[in-house]
Design a protein around this motif. Structure first.
Motif, mmCIF file in Angstrom:
data_model
loop_
_atom_site.group_PDB
_atom_site.id
_atom_site.type_symbol
_atom_site.label_atom_id
_atom_site.label_comp_id
_atom_site.label_asym_id
_atom_site.label_seq_id
_atom_site.Cartn_x
_atom_site.Cartn_y
_atom_site.Cartn_z
ATOM 1 N N VAL A 1 0.825 -1.222 0.000
ATOM 2 C CA VAL A 1 0.000 0.000 0.000
ATOM 3 C C VAL A 1 0.861 1.276 0.000
ATOM 4 O O VAL A 1 0.371 2.360 -0.318
ATOM 5 N N GLY A 2 2.137 1.124 0.409
ATOM 6 C CA GLY A 2 3.040 2.283 0.373
ATOM 7 C C GLY A 2 3.465 2.794 1.738
ATOM 8 O O GLY A 2 3.787 3.972 1.891
ATOM 9 N N LYS A 3 3.512 1.919 2.728
ATOM 10 C CA LYS A 3 3.898 2.319 4.095
ATOM 11 C C LYS A 3 5.348 2.813 4.128
ATOM 12 O O LYS A 3 5.643 3.895 4.648
ATOM 13 N N PHE B 1 11.740 9.003 -2.880
ATOM 14 C CA PHE B 1 10.755 8.024 -3.365
ATOM 15 C C PHE B 1 11.408 7.150 -4.410
ATOM 16 O O PHE B 1 12.176 7.621 -5.231
ATOM 17 N N THR B 2 11.105 5.840 -4.360
ATOM 18 C CA THR B 2 11.561 4.958 -5.420
ATOM 19 C C THR B 2 10.389 4.096 -5.885
ATOM 20 O O THR B 2 9.558 3.680 -5.070
ATOM 21 N N SER B 3 10.320 3.863 -7.195
ATOM 22 C CA SER B 3 9.195 3.073 -7.711
ATOM 23 C C SER B 3 9.464 1.569 -7.591
ATOM 24 O O SER B 3 8.567 0.761 -7.796
ATOM 25 N N ALA B 4 10.703 1.193 -7.245
ATOM 26 C CA ALA B 4 10.994 -0.230 -7.031
ATOM 27 C C ALA B 4 10.313 -0.686 -5.736
ATOM 28 O O ALA B 4 10.272 0.059 -4.764
ATOM 29 N N PHE B 5 9.769 -1.889 -5.740
ATOM 30 C CA PHE B 5 9.087 -2.402 -4.557
ATOM 31 C C PHE B 5 9.997 -3.374 -3.807
ATOM 32 O O PHE B 5 10.317 -4.437 -4.300
ATOM 33 N N THR C 1 8.951 -4.930 2.966
ATOM 34 C CA THR C 1 9.619 -4.865 4.272
ATOM 35 C C THR C 1 9.628 -6.227 4.961
ATOM 36 O O THR C 1 8.636 -6.945 4.946
ATOM 37 N N THR D 1 5.955 -1.222 9.608
ATOM 38 C CA THR D 1 5.744 -2.674 9.745
ATOM 39 C C THR D 1 5.613 -3.347 8.387
ATOM 40 O O THR D 1 5.220 -2.723 7.402
ATOM 41 N N ALA D 2 5.907 -4.646 8.350
ATOM 42 C CA ALA D 2 5.694 -5.446 7.145
ATOM 43 C C ALA D 2 4.202 -5.755 7.027
ATOM 44 O O ALA D 2 3.568 -6.137 7.998
ATOM 45 N N GLY D 3 3.656 -5.562 5.839
ATOM 46 C CA GLY D 3 2.236 -5.858 5.639
ATOM 47 C C GLY D 3 1.964 -7.341 5.441
ATOM 48 O O GLY D 3 0.844 -7.805 5.655
ATOM 49 N N ASN E 1 -3.633 5.867 0.203
ATOM 50 C CA ASN E 1 -2.413 6.272 -0.512
ATOM 51 C C ASN E 1 -2.535 6.044 -2.027
ATOM 52 O O ASN E 1 -3.469 5.404 -2.480
ATOM 53 N N ASP F 1 -2.145 9.808 -6.509
ATOM 54 C CA ASP F 1 -1.685 10.268 -7.835
ATOM 55 C C ASP F 1 -2.239 9.409 -8.961
ATOM 56 O O ASP F 1 -2.294 9.839 -10.102
ATOM 57 N N LEU F 2 -2.680 8.184 -8.630
ATOM 58 C CA LEU F 2 -3.154 7.255 -9.666
ATOM 59 C C LEU F 2 -4.668 7.366 -9.862
ATOM 60 O O LEU F 2 -5.395 6.379 -9.773
ATOM 61 N N LYS G 1 4.344 9.243 -3.717
ATOM 62 C CA LYS G 1 5.055 9.516 -4.964
ATOM 63 C C LYS G 1 5.073 11.016 -5.267
ATOM 64 O O LYS G 1 6.133 11.588 -5.484
HETATM 65 P P1 GTP Z 1 5.234 -3.974 2.619
HETATM 66 O O1 GTP Z 1 6.569 -3.557 3.123
HETATM 67 O O2 GTP Z 1 5.301 -5.267 1.856
HETATM 68 O O3 GTP Z 1 4.208 -4.067 3.705
HETATM 69 O O4 GTP Z 1 4.725 -2.863 1.544
HETATM 70 P P2 GTP Z 1 4.652 -1.285 1.774
HETATM 71 O O5 GTP Z 1 3.282 -0.933 2.239
HETATM 72 O O6 GTP Z 1 5.776 -0.793 2.579
HETATM 73 O O7 GTP Z 1 4.767 -0.721 0.254
HETATM 74 P P3 GTP Z 1 5.962 0.122 -0.387
HETATM 75 O O8 GTP Z 1 6.113 1.436 0.265
HETATM 76 O O9 GTP Z 1 7.160 -0.726 -0.493
HETATM 77 O O10 GTP Z 1 5.351 0.435 -1.836
HETATM 78 C C1 GTP Z 1 4.880 -0.587 -2.706
HETATM 79 C C2 GTP Z 1 4.934 -0.114 -4.151
HETATM 80 O O11 GTP Z 1 4.026 0.973 -4.343
HETATM 81 C C3 GTP Z 1 6.310 0.409 -4.557
HETATM 82 O O12 GTP Z 1 6.561 -0.006 -5.881
HETATM 83 C C4 GTP Z 1 6.150 1.914 -4.482
HETATM 84 O O13 GTP Z 1 6.997 2.587 -5.390
HETATM 85 C C5 GTP Z 1 4.686 2.100 -4.862
HETATM 86 N N1 GTP Z 1 4.096 3.298 -4.239
HETATM 87 C C6 GTP Z 1 4.139 3.653 -2.933
HETATM 88 N N2 GTP Z 1 3.487 4.806 -2.718
HETATM 89 C C7 GTP Z 1 3.028 5.206 -3.920
HETATM 90 C C8 GTP Z 1 2.258 6.348 -4.362
HETATM 91 O O14 GTP Z 1 1.871 7.237 -3.604
HETATM 92 N N3 GTP Z 1 1.946 6.385 -5.699
HETATM 93 C C9 GTP Z 1 2.349 5.443 -6.582
HETATM 94 N N4 GTP Z 1 1.994 5.594 -7.859
HETATM 95 N N5 GTP Z 1 3.072 4.370 -6.198
HETATM 96 C C10 GTP Z 1 3.404 4.248 -4.894
#
Ligand code: GTP
Ligand code: MG
Length: 223
Positions: A38-40, A52-56, A59, A83-85, A140, A143-144, A172
């Motif tokens: 979700v983008g935590k 910010f990085t678009s790579a996932f 956690t 936290t890890a989701g 979150n 932007d999309l 982002k």
């Molecule tokens: P876990 O650590 O597995 O629990 O996931 P997380 O919730 O920490 O997600 P993370 O922040 O790693 O983001 C997951 C993906 O979504 C990544 O590829 C990010 O680049 C993308 N992402 C995060 N926030 C945004 C946002 O606001 N907009 C867009 N377009 N992508 C986002």
């Protein structure tokens, strides 16, 4: 190679050392929760490092960052736990709920499942956290817009039902990121000032001015 348990232990030591550093007036422990992806981590990196990085990179377990904010000339140190989701880390992550004063409960506006899961996350908070913990619901990836599956009104309605504040945000595009954290700090401060005449607060740094040092006529927490 260190095991997860080893690194988890050193993380806790690090957090304790960090808390022992007395260079603040208050310390708030905050927790970011919600489904994987979700983008935590992204929200936290945007807030703490403005990156910010678009790579996932999902956690593993739990991690934290520190950021200091100022409220009426008081230094408020935020220890923000990410936290890890992923389900398999649930036992580890829920162990951290107890000390948290505030939660950012996140979903992704382009992902229905992450929104349906909000109710379960809210139940986890109720089960494992301190009663007075404050929660903000964050939709979150605002932007999309073209990929949106969860209308903002649905997020607002659910937040109202759960008694949480609500924001949509984008890690982002840096939309509402600072606002979300600052609102959480403010609602925690409001809660503290309500209970200022009660039990000594675990929130205050005992070497710094504590809540009890606040003159009663000032009406509680000065943050
Ligand atoms: P876990 O650590 O597995 O629990 O996931 P997380 O919730 O920490 O997600 P993370 O922040 O790693 O983001 C997951 C993906 O979504 C990544 O590829 C990010 O680049 C993308 N992402 C995060 N926030 C945004 C946002 O606001 N907009 C867009 N377009 N992508 C986002
Ligand atoms: Mg993450």
């Amino acid at each position: 190679k260190t095991s997860f348990n080893d690194s988890n232990l050193s993380l806790q030591t690090q957090a304790q050392k960090d808390a022992a550093d007395q260079n603040f007036d208050y310390m708030f422990k905050l927790l970011i929760i919600g489904n994987s992806s979700v983008g935590k981590t992204s929200l936290l990196f945007r807030y703490a490092d403005d990156s910010f990085t678009s790579a996932f990179v999902s956690t593993v377990g739990i991690d934290f960052k520190v950021k200091t904010v100022y409220r009426n000339e008081k230094r408020v140190k935020l220890q923000i736990w990410d936290t890890a989701g992923q389900e398999r880390y649930r036992t580890i992550t829920t162990a951290y709920y107890r000390g948290a004063m505030g939660f950012l409960l996140m979903y992704d506006i382009t992902n229905q499942d992450s929104f349906y899961a909000v109710q379960d996350w809210a139940t986890q908070i109720k089960t494992y956290s301190w009663d007075n913990a404050q929660v903000i619901l964050v939709g979150n990836k605002a932007d999309l817009e073209d990929d949106r599956l969860v209308p903002a009104e649905d997020g607002q309605r659910l937040a109202d039902e759960l008694g949480f504040q609500f924001f949509e945000a984008s890690a982002k595009d840096n939309i509402n990121v600072k606002q979300v954290f600052e609102r959480l700090v403010d609602v925690i401060c409001e809660k503290m000032s309500e209970s200022v005449n009660g039990e000594p607060s675990p929130l205050a740094n005992h070497k710094g001015p504590s809540l009890q040092d606040t003159p009663p006529d000032k009406g509680g927490c000065s943050c």
